[in-house]
Design a protein around this motif. Sequence first.
Motif, PDB file in Angstrom:
ATOM      1  N   LEU A 100      67.177   3.963  -3.127  1.00 38.32           N
ATOM      2  CA  LEU A 100      66.571   2.652  -3.329  1.00 38.32           C
ATOM      3  C   LEU A 100      65.071   2.753  -3.124  1.00 38.32           C
ATOM      4  N   THR A 101      64.326   1.988  -3.897  1.00 36.81           N
ATOM      5  CA  THR A 101      62.890   1.908  -3.685  1.00 36.81           C
ATOM      6  C   THR A 101      62.634   1.090  -2.420  1.00 36.81           C
ATOM      7  N   ASP A 102      61.411   1.130  -1.937  1.00 41.71           N
ATOM      8  CA  ASP A 102      61.051   0.322  -0.765  1.00 41.71           C
ATOM      9  C   ASP A 102      61.280  -1.161  -1.046  1.00 41.71           C
ATOM     10  N   ASP A 103      60.922  -1.607  -2.245  1.00 42.53           N
ATOM     11  CA  ASP A 103      61.124  -3.013  -2.602  1.00 42.53           C
ATOM     12  C   ASP A 103      62.604  -3.375  -2.629  1.00 42.53           C
ATOM     13  N   GLU A 104      63.433  -2.488  -3.149  1.00 39.92           N
ATOM     14  CA  GLU A 104      64.868  -2.744  -3.191  1.00 39.92           C
ATOM     15  C   GLU A 104      65.461  -2.775  -1.783  1.00 39.92           C
ATOM     16  N   GLN A 105      65.002  -1.883  -0.922  1.00 35.10           N
ATOM     17  CA  GLN A 105      65.465  -1.912   0.466  1.00 35.10           C
ATOM     18  C   GLN A 105      65.078  -3.233   1.121  1.00 35.10           C
ATOM     19  N   GLN A 106      63.884  -3.711   0.827  1.00 37.01           N
ATOM     20  CA  GLN A 106      63.422  -4.974   1.407  1.00 37.01           C
ATOM     21  C   GLN A 106      64.279  -6.144   0.925  1.00 37.01           C
ATOM     22  N   VAL A 107      64.731  -6.091  -0.323  1.00 37.76           N
ATOM     23  CA  VAL A 107      65.608  -7.145  -0.845  1.00 37.76           C
ATOM     24  C   VAL A 107      66.926  -7.153  -0.084  1.00 37.76           C
ATOM     25  N   LEU A 108      67.528  -5.970   0.114  1.00 36.50           N
ATOM     26  CA  LEU A 108      68.775  -5.905   0.868  1.00 36.50           C
ATOM     27  C   LEU A 108      68.582  -6.406   2.294  1.00 36.50           C
ATOM     28  N   LYS A 109      67.478  -6.029   2.884  1.00 36.64           N
ATOM     29  CA  LYS A 109      67.185  -6.439   4.254  1.00 36.64           C
ATOM     30  C   LYS A 109      66.927  -7.945   4.330  1.00 36.64           C
ATOM     31  N   THR A 110      66.170  -8.478   3.384  1.00 36.87           N
ATOM     32  CA  THR A 110      65.905  -9.922   3.361  1.00 36.87           C
ATOM     33  C   THR A 110      67.204 -10.697   3.225  1.00 36.87           C
ATOM     34  N   GLY A 111      68.093 -10.231   2.366  1.00 38.17           N
ATOM     35  CA  GLY A 111      69.378 -10.903   2.216  1.00 38.17           C
ATOM     36  C   GLY A 111      70.206 -10.860   3.483  1.00 38.17           C
ATOM     37  N   ALA A 112      70.335  -9.691   4.088  1.00 44.40           N
ATOM     38  CA  ALA A 112      71.184  -9.536   5.273  1.00 44.40           C
ATOM     39  C   ALA A 112      70.622 -10.273   6.487  1.00 44.40           C
ATOM     40  N   VAL A 142      64.118 -21.476   3.659  1.00 48.31           N
ATOM     41  CA  VAL A 142      64.821 -20.239   4.020  1.00 48.31           C
ATOM     42  C   VAL A 142      65.898 -19.959   2.987  1.00 48.31           C
ATOM     43  N   GLU A 143      66.673 -20.967   2.674  1.00 52.55           N
ATOM     44  CA  GLU A 143      67.751 -20.815   1.699  1.00 52.55           C
ATOM     45  C   GLU A 143      67.208 -20.409   0.329  1.00 52.55           C
ATOM     46  N   ALA A 144      66.061 -20.950  -0.055  1.00 58.03           N
ATOM     47  CA  ALA A 144      65.458 -20.638  -1.352  1.00 58.03           C
ATOM     48  C   ALA A 144      65.010 -19.183  -1.453  1.00 58.03           C
ATOM     49  N   VAL A 145      64.811 -18.530  -0.322  1.00 59.12           N
ATOM     50  CA  VAL A 145      64.448 -17.109  -0.300  1.00 59.12           C
ATOM     51  C   VAL A 145      65.703 -16.240  -0.125  1.00 59.12           C
ATOM     52  N   VAL A 146      66.559 -16.633   0.793  1.00 55.62           N
ATOM     53  CA  VAL A 146      67.692 -15.788   1.190  1.00 55.62           C
ATOM     54  C   VAL A 146      68.766 -15.700   0.111  1.00 55.62           C
ATOM     55  N   LEU A 147      69.195 -16.821  -0.431  1.00 51.63           N
ATOM     56  CA  LEU A 147      70.296 -16.784  -1.395  1.00 51.63           C
ATOM     57  C   LEU A 147      69.946 -15.986  -2.652  1.00 51.63           C
ATOM     58  N   PRO A 148      68.756 -16.155  -3.228  1.00 54.03           N
ATOM     59  CA  PRO A 148      68.400 -15.291  -4.364  1.00 54.03           C
ATOM     60  C   PRO A 148      68.298 -13.810  -3.970  1.00 54.03           C
ATOM     61  N   ALA A 149      67.842 -13.532  -2.749  1.00 54.72           N
ATOM     62  CA  ALA A 149      67.761 -12.141  -2.289  1.00 54.72           C
ATOM     63  C   ALA A 149      69.158 -11.529  -2.212  1.00 54.72           C
ATOM     64  N   LEU A 150      70.136 -12.301  -1.760  1.00 53.29           N
ATOM     65  CA  LEU A 150      71.505 -11.795  -1.720  1.00 53.29           C
ATOM     66  C   LEU A 150      72.009 -11.475  -3.123  1.00 53.29           C
ATOM     67  N   GLY A 151      71.722 -12.361  -4.067  1.00 51.37           N
ATOM     68  CA  GLY A 151      72.122 -12.109  -5.454  1.00 51.37           C
ATOM     69  C   GLY A 151      71.455 -10.870  -6.024  1.00 51.37           C
ATOM     70  N   ARG A 152      70.158 -10.702  -5.731  1.00 54.11           N
ATOM     71  CA  ARG A 152      69.440  -9.510  -6.206  1.00 54.11           C
ATOM     72  C   ARG A 152      69.977  -8.248  -5.531  1.00 54.11           C
ATOM     73  N   ALA A 153      70.325  -8.348  -4.252  1.00 56.32           N
ATOM     74  CA  ALA A 153      70.891  -7.196  -3.536  1.00 56.32           C
ATOM     75  C   ALA A 153      72.195  -6.749  -4.199  1.00 56.32           C
ATOM     76  N   VAL A 154      73.022  -7.700  -4.571  1.00 55.25           N
ATOM     77  CA  VAL A 154      74.272  -7.388  -5.261  1.00 55.25           C
ATOM     78  C   VAL A 154      73.971  -6.668  -6.579  1.00 55.25           C
ATOM     79  N   ASP A 155      73.007  -7.180  -7.335  1.00 56.92           N
ATOM     80  CA  ASP A 155      72.636  -6.554  -8.606  1.00 56.92           C
ATOM     81  C   ASP A 155      72.111  -5.134  -8.399  1.00 56.92           C
ATOM     82  N   ILE A 156      71.282  -4.951  -7.385  1.00 59.44           N
ATOM     83  CA  ILE A 156      70.711  -3.626  -7.082  1.00 59.44           C
ATOM     84  C   ILE A 156      71.818  -2.636  -6.748  1.00 59.44           C
ATOM     85  N   LEU A 157      72.720  -3.044  -5.860  1.00 58.61           N
ATOM     86  CA  LEU A 157      73.795  -2.128  -5.462  1.00 58.61           C
ATOM     87  C   LEU A 157      74.769  -1.883  -6.609  1.00 58.61           C
ATOM     88  N   ARG A 158      75.032  -2.896  -7.394  1.00 56.33           N
ATOM     89  CA  ARG A 158      75.917  -2.708  -8.549  1.00 56.33           C
ATOM     90  C   ARG A 158      75.344  -1.646  -9.489  1.00 56.33           C
TER      91      ARG A 158
END
Length: 135
Positions: A5-17, A72-88
């Motif tokens: 994962l790139t640093d940005d992708e890791q940050q997305v997973l971390k932001t979501g979690a 918070v929700e406006a940042v977190v929920l999209p980050a979770l969706g992006r994390a799913v896309d990244i891992l997929r």
Amino acid sequence: MEQRLTDDEQQVLKTGAFGAVFLVSNADPGVFGMIRESFAASGAFAEASGLVKEALISGSLPRLPRDSALEVEAVVLPALGRAVDILRAKSPADLSAYRDLVITAAEQVARAHRGVTPPEADAIDRIRAALTGPA
């Protein structure tokens, strides 16, 4: 096949979690509850492995809005969706582990102080929906 994962992708997973935990914790705020909840989240995150663990422990903590739950929700929920896309795309084998880890952490945080309240249950439902969105 797992890809780094790139640093940005890791940050997305971390932001979501971390954001999911923050979202649940703030659904029913309280100083003493937050202390118990942070220990509960730490315990859940300690179970991470592989690419997910690497994402959660590397780099800085995510910066989350603190002004309102909606922000918070406006940042977190999209980050979770992006994390799913990244891992997929990059590590499908880790997708289920990430989903399970985030839901487990959110549920443990909710149970850590006075049991799961209705606002916490609603937050968990929104987190679950973000993690299982369109397949």
